[in-house]
Enzyme design. Sequence first.
Site, PDB file in Angstrom:
ATOM      1  N   GLY A   1       0.596  -1.218   0.262  1.00  0.00           N
ATOM      2  CA  GLY A   1       0.048  -0.016   0.365  1.00  0.00           C
ATOM      3  C   GLY A   1       0.872   1.287  -0.061  1.00  0.00           C
ATOM      4  O   GLY A   1       2.079   1.384   0.766  1.00  0.00           O
TER       5      GLY A   1
ATOM      6  N   ARG B   1       1.029  -4.697  -5.724  1.00  0.00           N
ATOM      7  CA  ARG B   1       1.097  -5.914  -4.962  1.00  0.00           C
ATOM      8  C   ARG B   1       0.820  -8.034  -5.713  1.00  0.00           C
ATOM      9  O   ARG B   1       0.189  -7.902  -6.510  1.00  0.00           O
ATOM     10  CB  ARG B   1       0.592  -6.128  -4.128  1.00  0.00           C
ATOM     11  CG  ARG B   1      -0.449  -5.359  -3.124  1.00  0.00           C
ATOM     12  CD  ARG B   1      -1.715  -5.532  -2.209  1.00  0.00           C
ATOM     13  NE  ARG B   1      -1.971  -4.267  -1.299  1.00  0.00           N
ATOM     14  CZ  ARG B   1      -1.872  -4.269   0.216  1.00  0.00           C
ATOM     15  NH1 ARG B   1      -0.695  -4.413   0.202  1.00  0.00           N
ATOM     16  NH2 ARG B   1      -2.185  -2.445   0.364  1.00  0.00           N
TER      17      ARG B   1
ATOM     18  N   ASP C   1       5.383  -5.147   5.946  1.00  0.00           N
ATOM     19  CA  ASP C   1       5.992  -6.329   6.480  1.00  0.00           C
ATOM     20  C   ASP C   1       5.716  -7.608   4.875  1.00  0.00           C
ATOM     21  O   ASP C   1       6.979  -8.107   4.924  1.00  0.00           O
ATOM     22  CB  ASP C   1       5.117  -7.057   7.798  1.00  0.00           C
ATOM     23  CG  ASP C   1       5.642  -7.113   9.195  1.00  0.00           C
ATOM     24  OD1 ASP C   1       7.013  -7.070   8.787  1.00  0.00           O
ATOM     25  OD2 ASP C   1       4.943  -7.136   9.828  1.00  0.00           O
TER      26      ASP C   1
ATOM     27  N   THR D   1       4.287   2.126   6.071  1.00  0.00           N
ATOM     28  CA  THR D   1       2.448   1.455   5.927  1.00  0.00           C
ATOM     29  C   THR D   1       1.729   2.717   6.480  1.00  0.00           C
ATOM     30  O   THR D   1       2.722   3.314   7.797  1.00  0.00           O
ATOM     31  CB  THR D   1       2.795   0.690   6.103  1.00  0.00           C
ATOM     32  OG1 THR D   1       1.490  -0.102   6.238  1.00  0.00           O
ATOM     33  CG2 THR D   1       3.211   0.129   6.916  1.00  0.00           C
TER      34      THR D   1
ATOM     35  N   ASP E   1      -0.464   1.976   8.771  1.00  0.00           N
ATOM     36  CA  ASP E   1      -0.891   1.653   9.639  1.00  0.00           C
ATOM     37  C   ASP E   1       0.208   1.085  10.945  1.00  0.00           C
ATOM     38  O   ASP E   1      -0.315   0.840  12.031  1.00  0.00           O
ATOM     39  CB  ASP E   1      -0.402  -0.146   8.812  1.00  0.00           C
ATOM     40  CG  ASP E   1      -2.020  -0.631   8.256  1.00  0.00           C
ATOM     41  OD1 ASP E   1      -2.932   0.592   8.122  1.00  0.00           O
ATOM     42  OD2 ASP E   1      -2.245  -1.431   7.681  1.00  0.00           O
TER      43      ASP E   1
ATOM     44  N   ASP F   1       2.046  -0.486  11.889  1.00  0.00           N
ATOM     45  CA  ASP F   1       2.528  -2.106  12.585  1.00  0.00           C
ATOM     46  C   ASP F   1       3.878  -3.133  11.874  1.00  0.00           C
ATOM     47  O   ASP F   1       3.401  -4.063  11.809  1.00  0.00           O
ATOM     48  CB  ASP F   1       0.825  -2.627  11.577  1.00  0.00           C
ATOM     49  CG  ASP F   1       1.051  -3.065  10.355  1.00  0.00           C
ATOM     50  OD1 ASP F   1       1.764  -2.480   9.266  1.00  0.00           O
ATOM     51  OD2 ASP F   1       0.121  -3.795   9.990  1.00  0.00           O
TER      52      ASP F   1
ATOM     53  N   ARG G   1      -6.123  -3.297   8.806  1.00  0.00           N
ATOM     54  CA  ARG G   1      -7.063  -4.735   8.697  1.00  0.00           C
ATOM     55  C   ARG G   1      -6.365  -5.722   9.982  1.00  0.00           C
ATOM     56  O   ARG G   1      -6.820  -6.318  10.556  1.00  0.00           O
ATOM     57  CB  ARG G   1      -6.312  -5.430   7.384  1.00  0.00           C
ATOM     58  CG  ARG G   1      -7.446  -5.413   6.843  1.00  0.00           C
ATOM     59  CD  ARG G   1      -7.324  -6.367   5.315  1.00  0.00           C
ATOM     60  NE  ARG G   1      -6.221  -6.530   4.938  1.00  0.00           N
ATOM     61  CZ  ARG G   1      -6.804  -5.303   3.255  1.00  0.00           C
ATOM     62  NH1 ARG G   1      -7.166  -5.316   2.867  1.00  0.00           N
ATOM     63  NH2 ARG G   1      -5.070  -5.492   2.617  1.00  0.00           N
TER      64      ARG G   1
HETATM   65  O1  F6P Z   1      -0.901  -1.498   4.507  1.00  0.00           O
HETATM   66  C1  F6P Z   1      -2.009  -0.218   4.305  1.00  0.00           C
HETATM   67  C2  F6P Z   1      -3.285  -0.725   3.821  1.00  0.00           C
HETATM   68  O2  F6P Z   1      -4.662   0.780   3.778  1.00  0.00           O
HETATM   69  C3  F6P Z   1      -4.340  -1.611   5.316  1.00  0.00           C
HETATM   70  O3  F6P Z   1      -4.818  -0.247   6.040  1.00  0.00           O
HETATM   71  C4  F6P Z   1      -5.742  -1.897   4.421  1.00  0.00           C
HETATM   72  O4  F6P Z   1      -6.133  -2.719   4.960  1.00  0.00           O
HETATM   73  C5  F6P Z   1      -4.870  -2.402   3.135  1.00  0.00           C
HETATM   74  O5  F6P Z   1      -3.641  -1.336   2.996  1.00  0.00           O
HETATM   75  C6  F6P Z   1      -5.255  -1.793   2.065  1.00  0.00           C
HETATM   76  O6  F6P Z   1      -5.106  -2.985   1.131  1.00  0.00           O
HETATM   77  P1  F6P Z   1      -5.492  -2.200  -0.918  1.00  0.00           P
HETATM   78  O7  F6P Z   1      -4.460  -0.898  -1.441  1.00  0.00           O
HETATM   79  O8  F6P Z   1      -4.471  -3.410  -1.118  1.00  0.00           O
HETATM   80  O9  F6P Z   1      -6.974  -2.295  -0.891  1.00  0.00           O
END
Ligand code: F6P
Length: 323
Positions: free
Chosen positions: A14, A75, A106, A128, A130, A132, A174
């Site tokens: 992300g 991704r 991560d 990120t 998050d 995390d 998440r």
């Molecule tokens: O890791 C960052 C994040 O924004 C999370 O908070 C969220 O759950 C996820 O990415 C969403 O991912 P995507 O862009 O694949 O929908």
Amino acid sequence: MNQIKTIAVLTSGGDAPGMNAAVRAVVRTGIYNGFKVLGINKGYEGLLNGDIEEMQLRSVGDIIQRGGTVLQTARSSEFATPAGLEKAMSMAKVFSIDALVVIGGDGSFRGAKDLCELGMNVIGIPGTIDNDIACTEYTLGYDTAMNTVLDAIDKIRDTSYSHERCSVLEVMGRKAGWIAINCGIAGGAEAIILPEKEFDIDKDIVIPIIDGRNRGKKHYLVIVAEGVGGAVDIAKYIEEKTQITTRATILGYIQRGGSPTITDRVMGSRLGARAIQCLAEGRNNRVVAINDGKLVDIDIMEALSMKKTIDNELINLSKILAL
Ligand code: F6P
């Protein structure tokens, strides 16, 4: 002797505000230290496809204030396979990449570790919203995202007060409730529901709202982390049980965008420069991090084995301040 001549940088997973500051720092401090620096577009996907170009000092001009990532991100499911990893290694050979700087979360670091096991020199920069990643107190994008959420909370609060309503706000995360807990505290939430903790809707949400109303509160805010979900259903339940009109808002991707705050710009610059410093000093396979407020670097295997949990002090404080 340090054999590294060519380094490549990519952003993965992300996107997060501050990634551009890190890319800029990697490119400029890399060139300053005598490295040839390549930019890989669209994360590991770009490495597999050879979507790679040489970066110059001016390639990263005018990007420090921009959200998202100028290198773009992805991704990649192909990269996660053994065949994908082999393909990535052979493409790195085609471009004479001696070291790879990975800016991401991560999952992106696990990809870097896999490459490291196949012989690539890697450095990870935590990016990120998050926050995390266990080995660091801070990840790029976290501060900007929290400020975006807080701005939304303040706006929701205005209308919530005017109508004497309850608002349920779903924020990103998440598996991690860092945005939720801090924004809940900063925004004065009655209840904060985190993916890390089991919750009881009556005890943890409905009763604090009713107690608040009995003490004369005029509006109510419940923060729910994305990993818990169900903001709309929670809102319906609160309305049914309390008879207080309740609305749900899912903030979504607005939290990932926007111009990075000064914290994210400075952190991105420092973490990017430290990544290059590690490579220049022959300290490879590290994750650069912030610990006790200081810039450090940690072995990538050790970094990935660490665990991070939300501080009970924050959780307890949020409950006391909601009284
Ligand atoms: O890791 C960052 C994040 O924004 C999370 O908070 C969220 O759950 C996820 O990415 C969403 O991912 P995507 O862009 O694949 O929908």
